[in-house]
Design a protein around this motif. Sequence first.
Motif, PDB file in Angstrom:
ATOM      1  N   VAL A 163      18.312  39.097 -13.671  1.00 46.99           N
ATOM      2  CA  VAL A 163      17.271  38.242 -14.246  1.00 46.99           C
ATOM      3  C   VAL A 163      17.921  37.290 -15.246  1.00 46.99           C
ATOM      4  CG1 VAL A 163      15.444  39.930 -13.905  1.00 46.99           C
ATOM      5  CG2 VAL A 163      16.704  39.929 -16.057  1.00 46.99           C
ATOM      6  N   GLY A 164      17.492  36.030 -15.206  1.00 47.25           N
ATOM      7  CA  GLY A 164      18.155  35.098 -16.100  1.00 47.25           C
ATOM      8  C   GLY A 164      17.482  33.751 -16.183  1.00 47.25           C
ATOM      9  N   THR A 165      18.178  32.832 -16.801  1.00 44.05           N
ATOM     10  CA  THR A 165      17.653  31.496 -17.055  1.00 44.05           C
ATOM     11  C   THR A 165      18.629  30.448 -16.557  1.00 44.05           C
ATOM     12  OG1 THR A 165      18.639  31.595 -19.273  1.00 44.05           O
ATOM     13  CG2 THR A 165      16.298  32.133 -19.064  1.00 44.05           C
ATOM     14  N   GLY A 166      18.070  29.284 -16.257  1.00 39.97           N
ATOM     15  CA  GLY A 166      18.904  28.179 -15.807  1.00 39.97           C
ATOM     16  C   GLY A 166      18.294  26.835 -16.190  1.00 39.97           C
ATOM     17  N   VAL A 167      18.189  26.492 -17.449  1.00 46.90           N
ATOM     18  CA  VAL A 167      18.820  27.099 -18.605  1.00 46.90           C
ATOM     19  C   VAL A 167      17.865  27.081 -19.806  1.00 46.90           C
ATOM     20  CG1 VAL A 167      21.220  26.493 -18.022  1.00 46.90           C
ATOM     21  CG2 VAL A 167      19.792  24.828 -19.220  1.00 46.90           C
ATOM     22  N   ILE A 168      18.217  27.859 -20.857  1.00 48.98           N
ATOM     23  CA  ILE A 168      17.525  27.786 -22.140  1.00 48.98           C
ATOM     24  C   ILE A 168      18.035  26.576 -22.910  1.00 48.98           C
ATOM     25  CG2 ILE A 168      17.306  28.914 -24.390  1.00 48.98           C
ATOM     26  CD1 ILE A 168      17.331  31.587 -22.918  1.00 48.98           C
ATOM     27  N   ASP A 169      17.126  25.821 -23.475  1.00 53.74           N
ATOM     28  CA  ASP A 169      17.441  24.618 -24.239  1.00 53.74           C
ATOM     29  C   ASP A 169      17.766  25.011 -25.678  1.00 53.74           C
ATOM     30  OD1 ASP A 169      17.376  22.198 -25.656  1.00 53.74           O
ATOM     31  OD2 ASP A 169      15.861  21.333 -24.325  1.00 53.74           O
ATOM     32  N   MET A 170      19.050  24.964 -26.056  1.00 53.34           N
ATOM     33  CA  MET A 170      19.458  25.430 -27.379  1.00 53.34           C
ATOM     34  C   MET A 170      18.923  24.551 -28.505  1.00 53.34           C
ATOM     35  SD  MET A 170      20.995  28.322 -27.386  1.00 53.34           S
ATOM     36  CE  MET A 170      21.455  28.272 -29.119  1.00 53.34           C
ATOM     37  N   ARG A 171      18.511  23.337 -28.220  1.00 53.98           N
ATOM     38  CA  ARG A 171      17.973  22.482 -29.274  1.00 53.98           C
ATOM     39  C   ARG A 171      16.736  23.100 -29.908  1.00 53.98           C
ATOM     40  NH1 ARG A 171      17.487  17.099 -25.695  1.00 53.98           N
ATOM     41  NH2 ARG A 171      16.467  18.676 -24.393  1.00 53.98           N
ATOM     42  N   TYR A 172      16.011  23.914 -29.130  1.00 56.02           N
ATOM     43  CA  TYR A 172      14.737  24.473 -29.569  1.00 56.02           C
ATOM     44  C   TYR A 172      14.861  25.898 -30.109  1.00 56.02           C
ATOM     45  CZ  TYR A 172      12.088  20.664 -27.387  1.00 56.02           C
ATOM     46  OH  TYR A 172      11.548  19.448 -27.061  1.00 56.02           O
ATOM     47  N   GLU A 173      16.061  26.440 -30.175  1.00 53.67           N
ATOM     48  CA  GLU A 173      16.218  27.863 -30.439  1.00 53.67           C
ATOM     49  C   GLU A 173      16.754  28.168 -31.831  1.00 53.67           C
ATOM     50  OE1 GLU A 173      15.242  30.283 -28.469  1.00 53.67           O
ATOM     51  OE2 GLU A 173      14.634  28.915 -26.865  1.00 53.67           O
ATOM     52  N   ASN A 174      16.245  29.260 -32.416  1.00 52.63           N
ATOM     53  CA  ASN A 174      16.899  29.902 -33.547  1.00 52.63           C
ATOM     54  C   ASN A 174      17.973  30.812 -32.961  1.00 52.63           C
ATOM     55  OD1 ASN A 174      17.520  32.124 -35.370  1.00 52.63           O
ATOM     56  ND2 ASN A 174      15.880  31.361 -36.673  1.00 52.63           N
ATOM     57  N   PRO A 175      19.248  30.543 -33.192  1.00 55.01           N
ATOM     58  CA  PRO A 175      20.297  31.277 -32.470  1.00 55.01           C
ATOM     59  C   PRO A 175      20.313  32.774 -32.754  1.00 55.01           C
ATOM     60  CG  PRO A 175      21.244  29.900 -34.204  1.00 55.01           C
ATOM     61  CD  PRO A 175      19.810  29.494 -34.067  1.00 55.01           C
ATOM     62  N   LEU A 176      19.945  33.187 -33.966  1.00 51.01           N
ATOM     63  CA  LEU A 176      19.970  34.618 -34.272  1.00 51.01           C
ATOM     64  C   LEU A 176      18.782  35.334 -33.633  1.00 51.01           C
ATOM     65  CD1 LEU A 176      21.147  34.682 -37.998  1.00 51.01           C
ATOM     66  CD2 LEU A 176      22.482  34.576 -35.879  1.00 51.01           C
ATOM     67  N   TYR A 177      17.626  34.702 -33.660  1.00 48.80           N
ATOM     68  CA  TYR A 177      16.471  35.318 -33.014  1.00 48.80           C
ATOM     69  C   TYR A 177      16.681  35.377 -31.502  1.00 48.80           C
ATOM     70  CZ  TYR A 177      11.627  36.432 -31.905  1.00 48.80           C
ATOM     71  OH  TYR A 177      10.493  37.049 -31.442  1.00 48.80           O
ATOM     72  N   LEU A 178      17.276  34.323 -30.935  1.00 49.16           N
ATOM     73  CA  LEU A 178      17.568  34.347 -29.507  1.00 49.16           C
ATOM     74  C   LEU A 178      18.542  35.472 -29.179  1.00 49.16           C
ATOM     75  CD1 LEU A 178      17.305  33.062 -26.697  1.00 49.16           C
ATOM     76  CD2 LEU A 178      19.207  31.539 -27.309  1.00 49.16           C
ATOM     77  N   ALA A 237      22.501  16.807 -28.735  1.00 51.66           N
ATOM     78  CA  ALA A 237      23.629  17.628 -28.290  1.00 51.66           C
ATOM     79  C   ALA A 237      24.378  18.247 -29.456  1.00 51.66           C
ATOM     80  CB  ALA A 237      24.589  16.791 -27.437  1.00 51.66           C
ATOM     81  N   ASP A 238      24.409  17.581 -30.602  1.00 51.09           N
ATOM     82  CA  ASP A 238      25.177  18.105 -31.732  1.00 51.09           C
ATOM     83  C   ASP A 238      24.590  19.410 -32.259  1.00 51.09           C
ATOM     84  OD1 ASP A 238      22.922  16.720 -32.579  1.00 51.09           O
ATOM     85  OD2 ASP A 238      23.946  15.618 -34.183  1.00 51.09           O
ATOM     86  N   ILE A 239      23.271  19.455 -32.462  1.00 52.54           N
ATOM     87  CA  ILE A 239      22.699  20.699 -32.975  1.00 52.54           C
ATOM     88  C   ILE A 239      22.711  21.792 -31.914  1.00 52.54           C
ATOM     89  CG2 ILE A 239      21.287  19.521 -34.708  1.00 52.54           C
ATOM     90  CD1 ILE A 239      18.853  20.073 -32.935  1.00 52.54           C
ATOM     91  N   ALA A 240      22.615  21.408 -30.643  1.00 55.36           N
ATOM     92  CA  ALA A 240      22.660  22.414 -29.577  1.00 55.36           C
ATOM     93  C   ALA A 240      24.000  23.131 -29.589  1.00 55.36           C
ATOM     94  CB  ALA A 240      22.414  21.756 -28.224  1.00 55.36           C
ATOM     95  N   ARG A 241      25.087  22.402 -29.703  1.00 55.63           N
ATOM     96  CA  ARG A 241      26.415  23.005 -29.711  1.00 55.63           C
ATOM     97  C   ARG A 241      26.625  23.869 -30.951  1.00 55.63           C
ATOM     98  NH1 ARG A 241      29.647  24.103 -25.437  1.00 55.63           N
ATOM     99  NH2 ARG A 241      29.586  22.408 -23.933  1.00 55.63           N
ATOM    100  N   GLU A 242      26.190  23.369 -32.104  1.00 59.94           N
ATOM    101  CA  GLU A 242      26.349  24.143 -33.340  1.00 59.94           C
ATOM    102  C   GLU A 242      25.608  25.476 -33.246  1.00 59.94           C
ATOM    103  OE1 GLU A 242      24.925  21.624 -36.410  1.00 59.94           O
ATOM    104  OE2 GLU A 242      26.556  20.157 -36.207  1.00 59.94           O
TER     105      GLU A 242
END
Length: 357
Positions: A75-90, A135-140
């Motif tokens: 089961v998985g994703t293709g893809v999760i948009d990191m711009r919208y995510e809290n990285p620790l909660y994710l 793209a900058d915040i997504a990568r960070e």
Amino acid sequence: MRAFGFLSFGHYGNGGGVRGVDARQMLHDAIDIAQGADDLGVNGAYFRVHHFATQSASPMPLLSAIAARTQRIEVGTGVIDMRYENPLYLAEEAAALDLIADGRVALGVSRGSPEPADRGWEAFGYTGSTDPRGADIAREKFEVFLEAVRGRPMARAAQSPYGAPVAPGAGLRIEPHSPGLIDRIWWGAGSRDSAEQVGRQGLNLMSSTLLTEATGDSFGELQREQIDRFRAAYREAGHTGSPRVSISRSIFPVVTGEDRLLFGMRPGEASDQIGIIDGMRSTFGRTYTGEPDQLITQLQADPAVEAADTLMLTIPSQMGVALNLRILQNVAEHVAPALGWKPSTEGPVQGDPVGAS
């Protein structure tokens, strides 16, 4: 080809040109399609993630429900948009999902695709991007997410810790922690340069459904070069695992007369398409429709299909459970075995550890 699964965009609602399918029906259909695919021995159930659109979003509840109803399917994703995510909660959610699924997660993440909203991630509270595409915040945030998934300390204990047996000032990792999850993180790459970066990071590659490049080469040729560059960068960075590579294709085998009526080729689908996405000239892959022998010949000649180990079939999820399971069954019985695939009988395809360091 070691594995194949389905990739659903999760369309619903009249706003998306779909009649009679609301969000509730889409989610229940997704669970039923995944359960049927698991019974067929199909290897994966993957979902796109879009925001401010009548499509799949917030994947963790859906993937958890699927994991609880299935035995073998990834089961998985293709893809999760990191711009919208809290990285620790994710990272917390992903670890919990992986534990529920007993290690059957293939989590694809990326910068995200073009969307209806104007800088929609800012409405979610994520500001500060100087890139019009974010793209900058997504990568960070992705780098922080990886550290959290690896179990690195992400906070310090208080001087008088409450509710946990830890020493004052000790490093605290995200909980729960799933030790093998880092080896099942994929980055969705839309260009050759981004694929090389994935290789240097030692992760798995999820080649995008469209490439933000148009060189005159076919979509399959562009993807093959992307895959080759990814693997070369992986080796040059000193990684020693066996990373997985996925591509997506629209494939509709014509086995019966009803199949021909349903999936008959429409103008323009028999070849790659060129368009403008995010201001960049981009290449979209063709749709494969035909009798099994014809499809096998065409797919064997596709250089990206030859190079990848995992094939994701984009499905018309809004057309219901029975039709989509028939598509998957037709591929499983009449096409995939000729590409080297065997039905899943024990569990998801596993590569060697790729990102444990």
